[in-house]
Design an enzyme around this catalytic site. Structure first.
Site, PDB file in Angstrom:
ATOM      1  N   ARG A 233      31.706  36.717  40.365  1.00 14.02           N
ATOM      2  CA  ARG A 233      32.704  37.461  39.587  1.00 14.02           C
ATOM      3  C   ARG A 233      33.742  36.497  39.005  1.00 14.02           C
ATOM      4  O   ARG A 233      34.144  35.540  39.675  1.00 14.02           O
ATOM      5  CB  ARG A 233      33.435  38.480  40.467  1.00 14.02           C
ATOM      6  CG  ARG A 233      32.674  39.742  40.710  1.00 14.02           C
ATOM      7  CD  ARG A 233      32.534  40.608  39.458  1.00 14.02           C
ATOM      8  NE  ARG A 233      31.822  41.848  39.720  1.00 14.02           N
ATOM      9  CZ  ARG A 233      30.513  42.011  39.648  1.00 14.02           C
ATOM     10  NH1 ARG A 233      29.731  41.008  39.303  1.00 14.02           N
ATOM     11  NH2 ARG A 233      29.962  43.189  39.899  1.00 14.02           N
ATOM     12  N   GLU A 262      35.471  39.866  29.819  1.00 14.00           N
ATOM     13  CA  GLU A 262      34.126  39.789  29.221  1.00 14.00           C
ATOM     14  C   GLU A 262      34.024  40.732  28.035  1.00 14.00           C
ATOM     15  O   GLU A 262      34.446  41.890  28.166  1.00 14.00           O
ATOM     16  CB  GLU A 262      33.068  40.134  30.270  1.00 14.00           C
ATOM     17  CG  GLU A 262      33.023  39.108  31.388  1.00 14.00           C
ATOM     18  CD  GLU A 262      31.937  39.396  32.432  1.00 14.00           C
ATOM     19  OE1 GLU A 262      31.117  40.299  32.215  1.00 14.00           O
ATOM     20  OE2 GLU A 262      31.928  38.712  33.450  1.00 14.00           O
ATOM     21  N   HIS A 280      26.731  37.194  31.501  1.00 13.48           N
ATOM     22  CA  HIS A 280      26.558  38.096  32.653  1.00 13.48           C
ATOM     23  C   HIS A 280      25.111  38.620  32.732  1.00 13.48           C
ATOM     24  O   HIS A 280      24.871  39.830  32.763  1.00 13.48           O
ATOM     25  CB  HIS A 280      27.549  39.266  32.597  1.00 13.48           C
ATOM     26  CG  HIS A 280      27.942  39.742  33.970  1.00 13.48           C
ATOM     27  ND1 HIS A 280      29.239  39.890  34.377  1.00 13.48           N
ATOM     28  CD2 HIS A 280      27.183  40.091  35.048  1.00 13.48           C
ATOM     29  CE1 HIS A 280      29.274  40.313  35.629  1.00 13.48           C
ATOM     30  NE2 HIS A 280      28.030  40.442  36.059  1.00 13.48           N
TER      31      HIS A 280
HETATM   32  P1  NAD Z   1      26.566  40.671  49.476  1.00 17.92           P
HETATM   33  O1  NAD Z   1      27.455  41.802  49.790  1.00 17.92           O
HETATM   34  O2  NAD Z   1      25.254  40.577  50.161  1.00 17.92           O
HETATM   35  O3  NAD Z   1      27.353  39.289  49.722  1.00 17.92           O
HETATM   36  C1  NAD Z   1      28.706  39.113  49.453  1.00 17.92           C
HETATM   37  C2  NAD Z   1      29.239  38.194  50.546  1.00 17.92           C
HETATM   38  O4  NAD Z   1      30.606  37.877  50.264  1.00 17.92           O
HETATM   39  C3  NAD Z   1      29.212  38.851  51.941  1.00 17.92           C
HETATM   40  O5  NAD Z   1      28.359  38.120  52.810  1.00 17.92           O
HETATM   41  C4  NAD Z   1      30.663  38.792  52.374  1.00 17.92           C
HETATM   42  O6  NAD Z   1      30.800  38.526  53.759  1.00 17.92           O
HETATM   43  C5  NAD Z   1      31.159  37.618  51.526  1.00 17.92           C
HETATM   44  N1  NAD Z   1      32.612  37.527  51.521  1.00 17.92           N
HETATM   45  C6  NAD Z   1      33.543  38.532  51.558  1.00 17.92           C
HETATM   46  N2  NAD Z   1      34.784  38.013  51.622  1.00 17.92           N
HETATM   47  C7  NAD Z   1      34.635  36.654  51.605  1.00 17.92           C
HETATM   48  C8  NAD Z   1      35.544  35.566  51.656  1.00 17.92           C
HETATM   49  N3  NAD Z   1      36.866  35.764  51.771  1.00 17.92           N
HETATM   50  N4  NAD Z   1      35.055  34.321  51.569  1.00 17.92           N
HETATM   51  C9  NAD Z   1      33.729  34.089  51.486  1.00 17.92           C
HETATM   52  N5  NAD Z   1      32.803  35.076  51.485  1.00 17.92           N
HETATM   53  C10 NAD Z   1      33.254  36.343  51.540  1.00 17.92           C
HETATM   54  O7  NAD Z   1      26.372  40.695  47.912  1.00 17.92           O
HETATM   55  P2  NAD Z   1      25.331  39.860  47.025  1.00 17.92           P
HETATM   56  O8  NAD Z   1      24.237  40.773  46.603  1.00 17.92           O
HETATM   57  O9  NAD Z   1      25.004  38.579  47.692  1.00 17.92           O
HETATM   58  O10 NAD Z   1      26.249  39.607  45.742  1.00 17.92           O
HETATM   59  C11 NAD Z   1      27.325  38.674  45.770  1.00 17.92           C
HETATM   60  C12 NAD Z   1      28.226  38.907  44.575  1.00 17.92           C
HETATM   61  O11 NAD Z   1      27.515  38.544  43.393  1.00 17.92           O
HETATM   62  C13 NAD Z   1      28.558  40.404  44.374  1.00 17.92           C
HETATM   63  O12 NAD Z   1      29.759  40.735  45.026  1.00 17.92           O
HETATM   64  C14 NAD Z   1      28.686  40.560  42.901  1.00 17.92           C
HETATM   65  O13 NAD Z   1      30.046  40.527  42.550  1.00 17.92           O
HETATM   66  C15 NAD Z   1      27.969  39.336  42.332  1.00 17.92           C
HETATM   67  N6  NAD Z   1      26.811  39.712  41.511  1.00 17.92           N
HETATM   68  C16 NAD Z   1      26.758  39.243  40.246  1.00 17.92           C
HETATM   69  C17 NAD Z   1      25.677  39.570  39.441  1.00 17.92           C
HETATM   70  C18 NAD Z   1      25.565  39.030  38.047  1.00 17.92           C
HETATM   71  O14 NAD Z   1      24.993  39.702  37.197  1.00 17.92           O
HETATM   72  N7  NAD Z   1      26.035  37.846  37.773  1.00 17.92           N
HETATM   73  C19 NAD Z   1      24.680  40.436  39.922  1.00 17.92           C
HETATM   74  C20 NAD Z   1      24.755  40.865  41.247  1.00 17.92           C
HETATM   75  C21 NAD Z   1      25.838  40.506  42.034  1.00 17.92           C
END
Ligand code: NAD
Length: 325
Positions: A233, A262, A280
């Site tokens: 993000r 965006e 994105h």
């Molecule tokens: P997920 O929920 O499996 O993983 C997110 C991780 O962030 C969790 O393990 C959580 O413990 C960790 N987290 C929370 N607070 C934190 C902190 N202070 N420091 C470090 N880590 C922390 O989700 P995911 O499927 O792995 O997705 C991760 C992120 O990627 C999503 O939150 C989303 O915003 C982003 N994403 C982006 C796209 C894209 O199109 N670019 C697509 C999917 C997801």
């Protein structure tokens, strides 16, 4: 038809598939309003009255939008991140919020790996130069033997680790909520990771704790000549400080798939040669779109028909709101 349902997520609306017939065959009058860009709060506020359910992309669903949601029972987020939805206000109005975890994990992990290789070998820059007649060879880096630091070690972070550990990288991961072990990955403190990684890749959810996690101070602590990748993000990174770090050469390069604003019109990062921007596209593969669409449709109908659903993200807030009333 029993339920009025609005969908705004572009690939949900534009990709034919069983997700559409599933809803239409189950009493849903489906309004497909595919949007080129995520809707602002003002735009969504105008659309949302009268709907029982919505399937949202990255639209701004803040408290002012939710106040206009007079009939809404469910917000089915088409994707994983729920940072654009005010979960507490939704719960206070009895609105259930769901997401689609795991459906786009591989797609985002593969994009991340592609961006890391692209940075290490200057692929966009040399490919563009070659098109315009230049045969200049830029010296790149091998990933083998280098250190990768993952911040956020959930589904996507773990898939990236798997792939890059296989490339011979040392993989460090920081995640305050991760418990357990993954072969080939060293769980690390944030500070140690920031100071020792050649490449840092962000995979944390955007929360008040992670907002501008990559601050000016942390950028200054990164290794000279290191790289930053953000496919999570935009709000995770201080973009102004990143611009300065790239411009001064402190960082050798950066790649981002997500931005604070965006599309990032007029964002100075786009003018830097050592910066790669993608629009994105993390989840934009045929496979991920099919999986996200079907799960978003199932989540929505489960809630509308009172079935149990494992992907509710604001259950604790809903329980608390119920107790209060
Ligand atoms: P997920 O929920 O499996 O993983 C997110 C991780 O962030 C969790 O393990 C959580 O413990 C960790 N987290 C929370 N607070 C934190 C902190 N202070 N420091 C470090 N880590 C922390 O989700 P995911 O499927 O792995 O997705 C991760 C992120 O990627 C999503 O939150 C989303 O915003 C982003 N994403 C982006 C796209 C894209 O199109 N670019 C697509 C999917 C997801």
């Amino acid at each position: 038809m029993k339920f009025r349902v609005l969908a705004t997520a572009r690939s949900f609306c534009n990709t034919p598939g069983p997700h559409l017939s599933y809803l239409r065959d189950n009493d849903c009058q489906l309004d497909l309003r595919a949007q080129a860009q995520p809707l602002s709060a003002t735009q969504l506020s105008q659309l949302i009255p009268g709907y029982d359910g919505v399937i949202l992309g990255l639209d701004d669903c803040n408290s002012s939008v939710l106040k206009q949601a007079d009939k809404l029972k469910v917000i089915s987020r088409y994707g994983v991140g729920v940072d654009k939805v005010d979960l507490a206000v939704a719960a206070s109005r009895g609105i259930v919020v769901t997401n689609t975890p795991g459906t786009n994990t591989i797609a985002v992990a593969e994009l991340t790996v592609a961006l890391i290789y692209a940075l290490a070998r200057n692929i966009p820059q040399v490919a563009n130069a070659a098109r315009s007649g230049s045969w200049q060879r830029e010296l790149g880096w091998e990933l083998f033997g280098k250190t990768l630091g993952l911040i956020g070690f959930g589904a996507i972070g773990q898939e990236v680790a798997l792939r890059l550990a296989a490339s011979g990288m040392t993989v460090l991961a920081y995640d305050p909520y991760f418990q357990g072990e993954v072969n080939g990955v060293q769980i690390s403190a944030l500070q140690a990771l920031i100071k020792s990684a050649n490449i840092i890749s962000l995979h944390a959810a955007l929360t008040p704790d992670t907002h501008k996690l990559i601050s000016r101070e942390r950028l200054a602590q990164m290794k000279d000549g290191s790289y930053l990748i953000n496919t999570a993000r935009g709000g995770l990174v201080d973009e102004e400080a990143l611009f300065d770090a790239l411009k001064s050469g402190k960082l050798a390069g950066a790649a981002m798939d997500a931005f604070v604003q965006e599309p990032p019109i007029d964002n100075p990062l786009l003018r830097l040669d050592n910066f790669i921007a993608t629009p994105h596209i993390g989840a934009t593969t045929r496979e991920a779109v099919a999986r996200m669409s079907l799960l978003a449709a199932h989540n929505l109908l489960d809630v509308l028909t009172g079935k149990a659903n494992p992907h509710i993200v604001n259950q604790a807030l809903l329980n608390a709101a119920k107790e209060k009333s």
